[in-house]
Design an enzyme around this catalytic site. Structure first.
Site, PDB file in Angstrom:
ATOM      1  N   ARG A 203       0.809  -1.221   0.000  1.00 48.85           N
ATOM      2  CA  ARG A 203       0.000   0.000   0.000  1.00 48.85           C
ATOM      3  C   ARG A 203       0.837   1.264   0.000  1.00 48.85           C
ATOM      4  O   ARG A 203       0.520   2.209  -0.718  1.00 48.85           O
ATOM      5  CB  ARG A 203      -1.017  -0.010   1.140  1.00 48.85           C
ATOM      6  CG  ARG A 203      -0.418  -0.116   2.504  1.00 48.85           C
ATOM      7  CD  ARG A 203      -1.483  -0.490   3.494  1.00 48.85           C
ATOM      8  NE  ARG A 203      -1.972  -1.835   3.239  1.00 48.85           N
ATOM      9  CZ  ARG A 203      -3.244  -2.208   3.373  1.00 48.85           C
ATOM     10  NH1 ARG A 203      -4.144  -1.348   3.744  1.00 48.85           N
ATOM     11  NH2 ARG A 203      -3.590  -3.438   3.138  1.00 48.85           N
ATOM     12  N   THR A 204       1.908   1.289   0.780  1.00 43.16           N
ATOM     13  CA  THR A 204       2.697   2.514   0.832  1.00 43.16           C
ATOM     14  C   THR A 204       3.347   2.795  -0.528  1.00 43.16           C
ATOM     15  O   THR A 204       3.327   3.925  -1.016  1.00 43.16           O
ATOM     16  CB  THR A 204       3.776   2.421   1.925  1.00 43.16           C
ATOM     17  OG1 THR A 204       3.148   2.132   3.166  1.00 43.16           O
ATOM     18  CG2 THR A 204       4.543   3.716   2.041  1.00 43.16           C
TER      19      THR A 204
ATOM     20  N   ARG B 180      12.348   2.557   2.159  1.00 45.65           N
ATOM     21  CA  ARG B 180      11.875   1.761   3.293  1.00 45.65           C
ATOM     22  C   ARG B 180      12.948   0.727   3.604  1.00 45.65           C
ATOM     23  O   ARG B 180      13.467   0.068   2.699  1.00 45.65           O
ATOM     24  CB  ARG B 180      10.561   1.064   2.982  1.00 45.65           C
ATOM     25  CG  ARG B 180      10.216   0.033   4.050  1.00 45.65           C
ATOM     26  CD  ARG B 180       8.827  -0.487   3.948  1.00 45.65           C
ATOM     27  NE  ARG B 180       7.857   0.530   4.339  1.00 45.65           N
ATOM     28  CZ  ARG B 180       6.576   0.255   4.537  1.00 45.65           C
ATOM     29  NH1 ARG B 180       6.122  -0.959   4.370  1.00 45.65           N
ATOM     30  NH2 ARG B 180       5.740   1.203   4.892  1.00 45.65           N
TER      31      ARG B 180
ATOM     32  N   HIS C 186       7.554   6.391  10.493  1.00 45.36           N
ATOM     33  CA  HIS C 186       6.811   6.242   9.242  1.00 45.36           C
ATOM     34  C   HIS C 186       6.016   7.545   9.068  1.00 45.36           C
ATOM     35  O   HIS C 186       4.806   7.575   9.256  1.00 45.36           O
ATOM     36  CB  HIS C 186       5.879   5.029   9.330  1.00 45.36           C
ATOM     37  CG  HIS C 186       5.269   4.634   8.012  1.00 45.36           C
ATOM     38  ND1 HIS C 186       5.487   5.322   6.845  1.00 45.36           N
ATOM     39  CD2 HIS C 186       4.439   3.617   7.682  1.00 45.36           C
ATOM     40  CE1 HIS C 186       4.823   4.735   5.862  1.00 45.36           C
ATOM     41  NE2 HIS C 186       4.177   3.700   6.344  1.00 45.36           N
TER      42      HIS C 186
ATOM     43  N   LYS D 205      23.854  -4.515   4.527  1.00 45.51           N
ATOM     44  CA  LYS D 205      25.282  -4.384   4.223  1.00 45.51           C
ATOM     45  C   LYS D 205      25.529  -2.930   3.888  1.00 45.51           C
ATOM     46  O   LYS D 205      25.184  -2.458   2.820  1.00 45.51           O
ATOM     47  CB  LYS D 205      25.664  -5.266   3.043  1.00 45.51           C
ATOM     48  CG  LYS D 205      25.611  -6.748   3.376  1.00 45.51           C
ATOM     49  CD  LYS D 205      26.063  -7.549   2.178  1.00 45.51           C
ATOM     50  CE  LYS D 205      25.810  -9.031   2.420  1.00 45.51           C
ATOM     51  NZ  LYS D 205      25.920  -9.792   1.178  1.00 45.51           N
TER      52      LYS D 205
END
Lengths: 188, 311
Positions: B55-56, B105, B133, B83
């Site tokens: 959704r985001t 994200r 968020h 990493k």
């Protein structure tokens, strides 16, 4: 032009100092009444006519023209408002913020849209407005009413209805408010 | 001057209000027959998602398209997660392609701040670990104010797995910045070990909080937490902290039920509660696009320097 843009950006970033009055309040009322008559004459009445005021200076002018139209013809055309900030060609070159939510009350397809603004200068705001209007339908015609045409056009745009033609220098500023029209300078 | 949106704290109360005010413009744009404006023509945005998100990412994608921006999807192999060196290489590669904005994200807290050091592009935090968020918090503030008016003086209960929730952290900061009182509700095992510096109250009794709440904000109960034995069973959690029709009966008439999604119907929210008019999850999703348009336009188009506080 939007108030916030006026505050933030040259040539408007600063304080407006009026030098002289161009139109008094009653001059302006007479000009608005004449513009209303011209709109009716040019369109053979008010069928399909929609007034759209440009944020922020054109909003109250559109309402004023609409009430003159109602007085003369007995019917008031729909009045909308449009904020053209998101359509401007100088986004990224200077601060550009939308000022208010656009409100177009009817589908503009096959309507005669009369854009209303306070001052016509470079024509770039009107160019943006033409793009914005197109997103709400395909008008039969778009016409332009302004209180002041101060010249210095940078695009092939001309007004259909003018309150007053006012020759200006680029460095000058014009302020249209409810009490009349002033010309002056912006003090940075 | 490059603008970023990394946390609600950095955005500050004035910045939140700026975004919310501008969002009204984009709600109108989104409602048009042709919901698209040319404001960000020529801008390129890259999605850098190291964690699953439907959704985001879709919401950002829709927001970008409605602003006429171009988008690049960088699919990230899970092998490069965490990493440091390869993350930096990825960011520098994307930057070299000439992007204006990186929406990131990542499973680790703080990653967006590192990325900001490696690129000239604007960076937007779309969720970092348990930390922040911010766009979720902004769309939640917008949705509440759309329904209830100003958040100032309102009481918001955030219920559930606070400990692992970046949504809870961002939302507490945003709600309190706008003057709301926040109560965190959950079992001890799902609250952070220390709540020092959190500007909110804590309760372990949902039934005691519900009557005074203007908004009950439910967090997703994550099945994977079950393995850590933080709650005895989903059934027991649901009895103590789920939003049931019984609890809805104790709510004030105007009170809202919210959820960031995806919902577990029958766990944190009863199926019939999720379908009530006061459950505004669909509004949250719809407003999410408009709020993200406002964020993208503010960062990339407006030329306005975002107010920054608390840095």
């Amino acid at each position: 032009m939007a108030e916030r843009e006026r505050r933030m950006s040259p040539p408007f970033g600063g304080v407006f100092l009026a030098r002289s009055e161009v139109l008094s309040e009653s001059d302006m009322t007479r000009a608005l009444r004449r513009i209303a008559h011209e709109i009716i004459e040019a369109n053979h009445g008010l069928d399909d006519v929609v007034l759209v005021g440009l944020q922020t200076g054109g909003i109250w002018l559109a309402e004023a023209v609409a009430s003159h139209l109602a007085e003369i013809e007995g019917v008031q055309p729909p009045v909308g408002t449009i904020d053209v900030a998101l359509y401007r060609d100088d986004i990224g070159l200077r601060p550009v913020m939308p000022e208010a939510v656009t409100h177009i009350p009817v589908d503009l397809t096959n309507k005669v849209v009369v854009l209303v603004d306070d001052v016509l200068f470079t024509g770039r705001t009107i160019r943006a407005a033409l793009d914005a209007v197109t997103d709400f339908g395909r008008p039969r015609a778009v016409q332009l009413a302004v209180m002041i045409d101060r010249g210095h056009r940078e695009l092939p745009i001309r007004p259909d209805f003018v309150g007053k033609n006012l020759p200006t220098k680029r460095s000058e500023a014009v302020d249209v408010h409810r009490g009349g029209v002033d010309i002056g300078e912006v003090q940075k | 001057m490059t603008n970023h949106l990394l946390s609600i704290e950095e955005l500050g109360a004035d910045g939140i209000r700026e975004v919310l005010q501008l969002s009204h413009t984009f709600v109108e744009v989104s409602a048009r027959a042709i919901p698209r404006v040319p404001a960000l023509r020529g801008k390129t945005l890259a999605w850098l998602f190291y964690e699953d998100s439907t959704r985001t990412r879709l919401s950002f994608e829709t927001a970008a398209k409605r602003l006429s921006a171009d988008t690049m999807n960088f699919s990230v192999g899970s092998s490069s997660v965490n990493k440091g060196e390869s993350l930096r290489d990825t960011v520098e590669t994307i930057s070299a392609m000439g992007v204006d904005c990186i929406v990131v994200r990542h499973g680790s807290s703080g990653v967006p701040w590192r990325i900001r050091e490696w690129t000239d592009a604007s960076v937007i935090n779309a969720g970092d670990g348990w930390h922040q968020h911010p766009t979720q918090a902004l769309l939640d503030c917008f949705t509440i104010e759309q329904r209830l008016g100003p958040l100032d003086g309102r009481h918001v209960a955030i219920v559930g797995d606070i400990k692992h929730s970046r949504v809870a952290r961002s939302n507490v900061e945003a709600f309190t910045a706008l003057g709301a009182d926040v109560t965190l509700v959950g079992p001890r095992t799902l609250l952070p070990p220390s709540l020092d510096g959190w500007p909110c109250k804590v309760s372990h009794d949902l039934d005691a909080v519900v009557p005074s709440a203007d908004v009950v904000y439910l967090l997703r109960m994550q099945n994977e937490r079950m393995n850590e034995a933080l709650v005895p069973s989903m059934r027991e959690y649901s009895m103590g902290y789920g939003m049931t029709m019984e609890r809805v009966g104790a709510l004030a008439d105007h009170a809202l039920v919210m959820h960031p999604g995806p919902m577990n119907r029958g766990v944190e929210i009863a199926p019939e509660v999720a379908d009530l008019d006061r459950a505004v999850m669909v509004d949250q999703v719809r407003n999410g696009v408009a709020v993200r348009m406002a964020v993208l336009y503010l960062l990339l188009g407006s030329g306005v320097e975002l107010p920054v506080e608390g840095v």
